[in-house]
Design an enzyme around this catalytic site. Structure first.
Site, PDB file in Angstrom:
ATOM      1  N   TYR A  17      23.812  35.247  20.404  1.00 49.87           N
ATOM      2  CA  TYR A  17      25.250  35.297  20.128  1.00 49.87           C
ATOM      3  C   TYR A  17      25.621  34.455  18.915  1.00 49.87           C
ATOM      4  CZ  TYR A  17      26.252  37.892  24.348  1.00 49.87           C
ATOM      5  OH  TYR A  17      26.323  38.891  25.285  1.00 49.87           O
ATOM      6  N   ASN A  96      18.296  29.219  22.462  1.00 53.95           N
ATOM      7  CA  ASN A  96      19.046  28.815  23.649  1.00 53.95           C
ATOM      8  C   ASN A  96      18.652  27.411  24.103  1.00 53.95           C
ATOM      9  OD1 ASN A  96      16.831  30.680  23.783  1.00 53.95           O
ATOM     10  ND2 ASN A  96      16.895  30.542  26.009  1.00 53.95           N
ATOM     11  N   LEU A 171      31.875  28.463  16.556  1.00 55.53           N
ATOM     12  CA  LEU A 171      32.507  29.762  16.810  1.00 55.53           C
ATOM     13  C   LEU A 171      32.744  29.959  18.302  1.00 55.53           C
ATOM     14  CD1 LEU A 171      30.448  32.077  18.189  1.00 55.53           C
ATOM     15  CD2 LEU A 171      29.428  31.962  15.949  1.00 55.53           C
ATOM     16  N   GLU A 173      33.200  33.020  21.226  1.00 60.13           N
ATOM     17  CA  GLU A 173      32.905  34.444  21.388  1.00 60.13           C
ATOM     18  C   GLU A 173      34.215  35.231  21.468  1.00 60.13           C
ATOM     19  OE1 GLU A 173      29.897  35.196  24.379  1.00 60.13           O
ATOM     20  OE2 GLU A 173      28.849  33.396  23.745  1.00 60.13           O
ATOM     21  N   ALA A 227      33.409  18.012  20.991  1.00 58.81           N
ATOM     22  CA  ALA A 227      34.407  19.074  20.789  1.00 58.81           C
ATOM     23  C   ALA A 227      34.479  19.949  22.032  1.00 58.81           C
ATOM     24  CB  ALA A 227      34.055  19.910  19.553  1.00 58.81           C
ATOM     25  N   CYS A 280      28.427  27.640  27.366  1.00 60.86           N
ATOM     26  CA  CYS A 280      28.319  26.300  26.778  1.00 60.86           C
ATOM     27  C   CYS A 280      29.138  25.184  27.406  1.00 60.86           C
ATOM     28  CB  CYS A 280      28.623  26.384  25.294  1.00 60.86           C
ATOM     29  SG  CYS A 280      27.352  27.346  24.447  1.00 60.86           S
ATOM     30  N   LYS A 283      27.436  23.530  30.428  1.00 63.01           N
ATOM     31  CA  LYS A 283      26.129  22.985  30.054  1.00 63.01           C
ATOM     32  C   LYS A 283      26.286  21.773  29.127  1.00 63.01           C
ATOM     33  CE  LYS A 283      24.268  25.435  26.202  1.00 63.01           C
ATOM     34  NZ  LYS A 283      24.287  24.491  25.105  1.00 63.01           N
ATOM     35  N   PHE A 342      33.330  36.634  30.694  1.00 65.05           N
ATOM     36  CA  PHE A 342      33.922  35.300  30.881  1.00 65.05           C
ATOM     37  C   PHE A 342      35.217  35.121  30.101  1.00 65.05           C
ATOM     38  CE2 PHE A 342      33.323  32.464  27.194  1.00 65.05           C
ATOM     39  CZ  PHE A 342      32.475  33.215  26.381  1.00 65.05           C
TER      40      PHE A 342
HETATM   41  P1  NAD Z   1      21.144  33.278  23.136  1.00 65.04           P
HETATM   42  O1  NAD Z   1      20.422  33.076  24.406  1.00 65.04           O
HETATM   43  O2  NAD Z   1      22.124  34.413  22.999  1.00 65.04           O
HETATM   44  O3  NAD Z   1      20.091  33.459  21.938  1.00 65.04           O
HETATM   45  C1  NAD Z   1      18.987  32.639  21.761  1.00 65.04           C
HETATM   46  C2  NAD Z   1      17.812  33.502  21.298  1.00 65.04           C
HETATM   47  O4  NAD Z   1      16.721  32.654  20.920  1.00 65.04           O
HETATM   48  C3  NAD Z   1      17.262  34.446  22.353  1.00 65.04           C
HETATM   49  O5  NAD Z   1      17.367  35.792  21.903  1.00 65.04           O
HETATM   50  C4  NAD Z   1      15.787  34.003  22.529  1.00 65.04           C
HETATM   51  O6  NAD Z   1      14.903  35.088  22.755  1.00 65.04           O
HETATM   52  C5  NAD Z   1      15.515  33.345  21.199  1.00 65.04           C
HETATM   53  N1  NAD Z   1      14.391  32.406  21.233  1.00 65.04           N
HETATM   54  C6  NAD Z   1      14.160  31.390  22.104  1.00 65.04           C
HETATM   55  N2  NAD Z   1      13.051  30.732  21.773  1.00 65.04           N
HETATM   56  C7  NAD Z   1      12.539  31.319  20.662  1.00 65.04           C
HETATM   57  C8  NAD Z   1      11.407  31.075  19.841  1.00 65.04           C
HETATM   58  N3  NAD Z   1      10.590  30.046  20.098  1.00 65.04           N
HETATM   59  N4  NAD Z   1      11.189  31.881  18.789  1.00 65.04           N
HETATM   60  C9  NAD Z   1      12.033  32.917  18.520  1.00 65.04           C
HETATM   61  N5  NAD Z   1      13.132  33.187  19.254  1.00 65.04           N
HETATM   62  C10 NAD Z   1      13.384  32.399  20.314  1.00 65.04           C
HETATM   63  O7  NAD Z   1      21.881  31.895  22.810  1.00 65.04           O
HETATM   64  P2  NAD Z   1      23.218  31.663  21.945  1.00 65.04           P
HETATM   65  O8  NAD Z   1      24.422  31.959  22.759  1.00 65.04           O
HETATM   66  O9  NAD Z   1      23.063  32.325  20.629  1.00 65.04           O
HETATM   67  O10 NAD Z   1      23.169  30.090  21.765  1.00 65.04           O
HETATM   68  C11 NAD Z   1      22.230  29.470  20.923  1.00 65.04           C
HETATM   69  C12 NAD Z   1      22.625  28.018  20.747  1.00 65.04           C
HETATM   70  O11 NAD Z   1      23.903  27.932  20.111  1.00 65.04           O
HETATM   71  C13 NAD Z   1      22.742  27.226  22.044  1.00 65.04           C
HETATM   72  O12 NAD Z   1      22.291  25.917  21.822  1.00 65.04           O
HETATM   73  C14 NAD Z   1      24.234  27.216  22.297  1.00 65.04           C
HETATM   74  O13 NAD Z   1      24.635  26.071  23.025  1.00 65.04           O
HETATM   75  C15 NAD Z   1      24.801  27.150  20.904  1.00 65.04           C
HETATM   76  N6  NAD Z   1      26.147  27.729  20.739  1.00 65.04           N
HETATM   77  C16 NAD Z   1      26.490  28.894  21.363  1.00 65.04           C
HETATM   78  C17 NAD Z   1      27.750  29.451  21.145  1.00 65.04           C
HETATM   79  C18 NAD Z   1      28.170  30.739  21.802  1.00 65.04           C
HETATM   80  O14 NAD Z   1      29.316  31.123  21.655  1.00 65.04           O
HETATM   81  N7  NAD Z   1      27.301  31.445  22.515  1.00 65.04           N
HETATM   82  C19 NAD Z   1      28.640  28.837  20.269  1.00 65.04           C
HETATM   83  C20 NAD Z   1      28.252  27.658  19.637  1.00 65.04           C
HETATM   84  C21 NAD Z   1      26.992  27.112  19.875  1.00 65.04           C
HETATM   85  C1  UGA Z   2      33.659  27.634  23.176  1.00 59.33           C
HETATM   86  C2  UGA Z   2      34.374  26.863  22.065  1.00 59.33           C
HETATM   87  O1  UGA Z   2      35.722  27.335  21.971  1.00 59.33           O
HETATM   88  C3  UGA Z   2      33.669  27.052  20.726  1.00 59.33           C
HETATM   89  O2  UGA Z   2      34.294  26.242  19.736  1.00 59.33           O
HETATM   90  C4  UGA Z   2      32.195  26.637  20.875  1.00 59.33           C
HETATM   91  O3  UGA Z   2      31.514  26.874  19.669  1.00 59.33           O
HETATM   92  C5  UGA Z   2      31.568  27.445  21.992  1.00 59.33           C
HETATM   93  O4  UGA Z   2      32.295  27.228  23.218  1.00 59.33           O
HETATM   94  C6  UGA Z   2      30.154  27.035  22.276  1.00 59.33           C
HETATM   95  O5  UGA Z   2      29.751  25.941  21.951  1.00 59.33           O
HETATM   96  O6  UGA Z   2      29.523  27.877  22.898  1.00 59.33           O
HETATM   97  P1  UGA Z   2      33.576  30.160  23.966  1.00 59.33           P
HETATM   98  O7  UGA Z   2      32.973  29.585  25.202  1.00 59.33           O
HETATM   99  O8  UGA Z   2      32.900  31.288  23.305  1.00 59.33           O
HETATM  100  O9  UGA Z   2      33.743  29.024  22.861  1.00 59.33           O
HETATM  101  O10 UGA Z   2      35.055  30.664  24.267  1.00 59.33           O
HETATM  102  P2  UGA Z   2      36.436  29.873  24.535  1.00 59.33           P
HETATM  103  O11 UGA Z   2      37.506  30.626  23.867  1.00 59.33           O
HETATM  104  O12 UGA Z   2      36.353  28.451  24.245  1.00 59.33           O
HETATM  105  O13 UGA Z   2      36.626  30.083  26.095  1.00 59.33           O
HETATM  106  C7  UGA Z   2      35.807  29.408  27.036  1.00 59.33           C
HETATM  107  C8  UGA Z   2      36.352  29.647  28.431  1.00 59.33           C
HETATM  108  O14 UGA Z   2      37.582  28.959  28.609  1.00 59.33           O
HETATM  109  C9  UGA Z   2      36.644  31.118  28.732  1.00 59.33           C
HETATM  110  O15 UGA Z   2      36.259  31.392  30.056  1.00 59.33           O
HETATM  111  C10 UGA Z   2      38.135  31.207  28.555  1.00 59.33           C
HETATM  112  O16 UGA Z   2      38.718  32.252  29.282  1.00 59.33           O
HETATM  113  C11 UGA Z   2      38.574  29.850  29.058  1.00 59.33           C
HETATM  114  N1  UGA Z   2      39.889  29.421  28.531  1.00 59.33           N
HETATM  115  C12 UGA Z   2      40.055  29.189  27.209  1.00 59.33           C
HETATM  116  C13 UGA Z   2      40.934  29.220  29.408  1.00 59.33           C
HETATM  117  O17 UGA Z   2      40.796  29.408  30.642  1.00 59.33           O
HETATM  118  N2  UGA Z   2      42.136  28.786  28.916  1.00 59.33           N
HETATM  119  C14 UGA Z   2      42.340  28.555  27.596  1.00 59.33           C
HETATM  120  O18 UGA Z   2      43.475  28.157  27.221  1.00 59.33           O
HETATM  121  C15 UGA Z   2      41.265  28.763  26.719  1.00 59.33           C
END
Ligand code: NAD
Ligand code: UGA
Length: 463
Positions: A17, A96, A171, A173, A227, A280, A283, A342
């Site tokens: 993602y 991840n 970012l 989602e 944050a 996130c 976690k 979510f």
């Molecule tokens: P994800 O599970 O969607 O993607 C991670 C990918 O990494 C998987 O496809 C997995 O197969 C791959 N991977 C794992 N080990 C590997 C390796 N050794 N070599 C190659 N590929 C490998 O995870 P995500 O949601 O993209 O999150 C990634 C990180 O970013 C996490 O630390 C998360 O906390 C952080 N983050 C996520 C979001 C979000 O909105 N999802 C936002 C900000 C930060």
């Molecule tokens: C969140 C942060 O907003 C991002 O800045 C961060 O990069 C990301 O986590 C991450 O580290 O993964 P995300 O989880 O994708 O982003 O989405 P949010 O919009 O933050 O929503 C998180 C949860 O809170 C959702 O279930 C949403 O419905 C809920 N939410 C959000 C509420 O219940 N009320 C609100 O006012 C806002």
């Protein structure tokens, strides 16, 4: 230590993602840089390469257009991890980092095995000088671990050298493309000024300089956890107040508007709901709690732990409220579940409040009729730990709200998809068994239209 003056080839480990959308935007904005996103998951890479852009593995508004412009030009998706690292002068680690499920710190600490594996692969495959960037969310001081692994390799591989940076991703989602194209800030932490500037130059292609913040490594790593902790804390705060509003006759939306008008508080992230989900928030807070305990800061750990505890309570509170309002039993009763993701505008269900709430209702014998525009039946099966079926304690996926409502005693709105704001209530109410309820955990539906159609209505935070 010298660094390349300008980055020409990027490799991103992790096509998830974060890795997928982030690299797509970098490639789109920097046509002079070759960007290769690699992953061990061949199915995921194949989906990123699917000629049909509606089949990308991540659903994000606007993502298909960005990928469509850059893919095949300077954006590539591949399973050839080592080759892409060898060709790159900058490697993002975007894998991840879930909560550990066993061993030391299980249930709280982040599992860094994928990060460590990535660092070891970089150590083995990199050529010349490589900037290694932490994009994953990581515990403070992880950069030191990565640096140690890379330094050990330097001794083995003549001519390779590394600089480690932290560049967390903020970012959300559902709005990923917007957030990446117009970020509030980009954060870069590092000790090597040349490497910091090389990365800053990439972002400067589209991000104003004053929004590119530079800090030391540890501040950058900790800012990301902080944050997310602050954002999640606001949600638990407003959800706690929502319950209080329900008990006292106040209305949480009016309270949110009143407090949000204070410029010190601000209006965002004050939407009461079924509790926060997503991969996130929980976690990252649990990780913060774990780290605080590790450093002997018990009171600080207890403080942040309550944010997660209140979130769990809110999910349980809603499941129990549904059961109570349906005369104390849902056994054999049909309940239409509106939304499983979510949040709206994503196909992601990780830690979705719908999972716990549905599980609790299933355990009580409910028959759930689930509708979500983006979540697949396969995903719901994985999340609920049981396949679709029939009879007490079973669930089925429906394609329309009408199907979800057929023969149901209640509709339970859990994800704020726009389409749920436009339900034809007279038509839907006519399909339900009376007395029928609408439980709106997002305050998204037209409650007065539902009431006019003869439903009893509960809205989160409405006293
Ligand atoms: P994800 O599970 O969607 O993607 C991670 C990918 O990494 C998987 O496809 C997995 O197969 C791959 N991977 C794992 N080990 C590997 C390796 N050794 N070599 C190659 N590929 C490998 O995870 P995500 O949601 O993209 O999150 C990634 C990180 O970013 C996490 O630390 C998360 O906390 C952080 N983050 C996520 C979001 C979000 O909105 N999802 C936002 C900000 C930060
Ligand atoms: C969140 C942060 O907003 C991002 O800045 C961060 O990069 C990301 O986590 C991450 O580290 O993964 P995300 O989880 O994708 O982003 O989405 P949010 O919009 O933050 O929503 C998180 C949860 O809170 C959702 O279930 C949403 O419905 C809920 N939410 C959000 C509420 O219940 N009320 C609100 O006012 C806002």
């Amino acid at each position: 230590m010298s660094s390349p003056a300008a980055v020409r080839a990027i490799c991103c480990i992790g096509a998830g993602y974060v890795g997928g959308p982030t690299m797509a935007v970098i490639a789109d904005r920097c046509p002079h840089i070759q960007v290769t996103v690699v992953d061990l998951n061949a199915e995921r890479i194949a989906a990123w390469n699917d000629p049909d852009l509606s089949q990308l593995p991540v659903y994000e508004p606007g993502l298909d257009a960005v990928v469509g412009r850059a893919r095949g030009r300077n954006l590539h998706f591949s399973t050839q991890v080592e080759a892409a690292i060898a060709a790159a002068d900058l490697v993002f680690i975007s894998v991840n980092t879930p909560t550990k499920t066993r061993g030391l710190g299980a249930g709280q600490a982040s599992d860094l095995k994928w990060v460590e594996a990535s660092a070891r692969t970089v150590a083995r495959a990199a050529r010349g000088h490589t900037i290694v960037v932490e994009k994953s969310t990581l515990p403070v001081r992880t950069a030191a671990v990565i640096q140690e692994i890379l330094t050990a390799a330097q001794g083995e591989q003549a001519g390779s050298s590394f600089s480690v940076l932290s560049n967390p991703e903020f970012l959300a989602e559902g709005t990923a493309i917007e957030d990446l194209e117009q970020p509030d800030r980009v954060l870069i932490g590092g000790q090597d000024p040349a490497a910091v500037e090389a990365l800053a130059e990439i972002y400067a292609s589209w991000v104003p300089q004053e929004r590119i913040l530079r800090t030391n490594l540890w501040s950058s790593e900790l800012s990301k956890l902080t944050a997310n902790a602050f954002l999640a804390q606001r949600i638990s705060s407003i959800n706690g107040i929502a319950a209080f509003c329900e008990a006292t006759g106040a209305d949480v939306r009016e309270v949110a508007r009143a407090i949000g008008a204070d410029s010190r508080i601000g209006p965002k992230f004050l939407q009461a709901g079924p509790g926060f989900g997503g991969s996130c928030f929980q976690k990252d807070i649990l990780n913060l709690v774990y780290l605080c305990r590790h450093y002997g800061l018990e009171e600080v750990a207890d403080y942040w732990e309550q944010v997660v505890a209140l979130n769990r309570w809110q999910q349980q509170r809603i499941a129990r409220l549904v059961i109570t309002k349906l005369f104390g039993t849902v056994s054999g009763k049909r309940i239409g579940v509106l939304g499983f993701a979510f949040k709206a505008d994503t196909n992601d269900t990780r830690e979705s409040p719908a999972i716990r709430i549905c599980q609790e209702l299933l355990d009580e014998g409910a028959i759930l009729q689930i509708v979500d525009p983006k979540v697949s039946e396969r995903q719901i099966t994985l999340d609920l730990g049981r396949p679709a079926g029939e009879g007490e304690g079973s669930w089925q996926q429906m394609s329309t709200v009408q199907q979800a409502a057929a023969g149901a005693d209640a509709l339970l709105l859990l994800t704020e998809w726009q389409q749920f704001a436009q339900i034809d209530w007279p038509a839907v109410a006519a399909l339900m068994r009376r007395p029928a309820w609408l439980f709106d955990a997002r305050a998204k539906a037209d409650a007065s239209a539902a009431r006019a159609a003869g439903l009893q209505v509960w809205v989160v935070g409405e006293g």
